[in-house]
Write an enzyme that holds these catalytic residues in place. Sequence first.
Site, PDB file in Angstrom:
ATOM      1  N   GLU A 118     -11.080 -10.610  -1.474  1.00  0.00           N
ATOM      2  CA  GLU A 118     -10.843  -9.869  -0.239  1.00  0.00           C
ATOM      3  C   GLU A 118     -12.169  -9.296   0.271  1.00  0.00           C
ATOM      4  O   GLU A 118     -12.632  -8.266  -0.230  1.00  0.00           O
ATOM      5  CB  GLU A 118      -9.860  -8.723  -0.496  1.00  0.00           C
ATOM      6  CG  GLU A 118      -8.515  -9.194  -1.016  1.00  0.00           C
ATOM      7  CD  GLU A 118      -7.422  -8.153  -0.763  1.00  0.00           C
ATOM      8  OE1 GLU A 118      -6.470  -8.482  -0.055  1.00  0.00           O
ATOM      9  OE2 GLU A 118      -7.542  -7.020  -1.243  1.00  0.00           O
ATOM     10  N   LYS A 141       0.855  -1.209   0.000  1.00  0.00           N
ATOM     11  CA  LYS A 141       0.000   0.000   0.000  1.00  0.00           C
ATOM     12  C   LYS A 141       0.885   1.251   0.000  1.00  0.00           C
ATOM     13  O   LYS A 141       1.933   1.239  -0.637  1.00  0.00           O
ATOM     14  CB  LYS A 141      -0.982  -0.048   1.173  1.00  0.00           C
ATOM     15  CG  LYS A 141      -1.752  -1.383   1.206  1.00  0.00           C
ATOM     16  CD  LYS A 141      -2.946  -1.396   2.119  1.00  0.00           C
ATOM     17  CE  LYS A 141      -3.619  -2.760   2.043  1.00  0.00           C
ATOM     18  NZ  LYS A 141      -4.840  -2.853   2.834  1.00  0.00           N
TER      19      LYS A 141
HETATM   20  P1  PGA Z   1      -4.610  -6.603   5.372  1.00  0.00           P
HETATM   21  O1  PGA Z   1      -4.762  -6.049   3.844  1.00  0.00           O
HETATM   22  O2  PGA Z   1      -3.823  -7.887   5.268  1.00  0.00           O
HETATM   23  O3  PGA Z   1      -3.855  -5.519   6.086  1.00  0.00           O
HETATM   24  O4  PGA Z   1      -5.985  -6.823   5.887  1.00  0.00           O
HETATM   25  C1  PGA Z   1      -5.007  -6.920   2.778  1.00  0.00           C
HETATM   26  C2  PGA Z   1      -5.148  -6.133   1.506  1.00  0.00           C
HETATM   27  O5  PGA Z   1      -5.771  -5.059   1.526  1.00  0.00           O
HETATM   28  O6  PGA Z   1      -4.665  -6.551   0.426  1.00  0.00           O
END
Ligand code: PGA
Length: 256
Positions: free
Chosen positions: A170, A12
Amino acid sequence: MSRKVIIAGNWKMNKTAAEGCELVNALKEKLGCSCYDNVDIVVCPPFTTLGAVVEAAKGSRIKVGAQNVHWAESGAFTGEISAEMLKTSGVEYVIIGHSERRQYFGETDATVNSRLKAALNAGLKPIVCIGELLEEREGGLTEKVLTTQIRGGFDGITGEQMANIVVAYEPVWAIGTGKTATPDIAQETHAHIRKELEAMFGAEVAGKVRIQYGGSMKADNARELVAQADIDGGLIGGAALKADSFAALIDEAMGK
Ligand code: PGA
């Protein structure tokens, strides 16, 4: 049907070039053993960190992906990055349609579809994200929402192309919240996704598509999730930002 497990870290908007290299160098040390040959390991840094991470990852088993790509080849699109730019920078994978892009940046199934076609034309390996919101899950709409995302996102894609696309399921309510879908719920949903892919592309292609789970996946829950019949790996946010937690998660996912 045996599908190679794929674990991808979505960094991210985290990590400068120097921090990204530090993380990749630490991962190289931890993941050097040939025992990791049967898992694909990908890291997806922000654009400004990509070049340095491609260099740092060279000669290792760590593959590099971007977090987005524009659909046009070039032109007046201030702030955007083309598939060709990524490909010629040594990038192999690209995440498309992440829920944060759908939520904050107006991404739709139609733009996902355009980006996907551009990525495939340039020879990038796409990781296409789909998933339902909490109110959609609670309203019994999960399957309907996923079906719409699949039909719109993969419209016009050939079976041959589909077989090499990675799908990341997701559930939006599980991303960054610490709430994970139980292995049973995740498996049930992955099975639905594969059934939809089968309806669109046939059983042989659907059997080849790797479907990752994403949303608060960590070392503690990775083993049970990836052990499910239709879960072929993970797209990892928070737990991918440190070498220890990412490597531990990979070990668990591989059942080590
Ligand atoms: P997270 O994010 O593992 O921090 O929940 C997953 C993603 O958004 O790809």
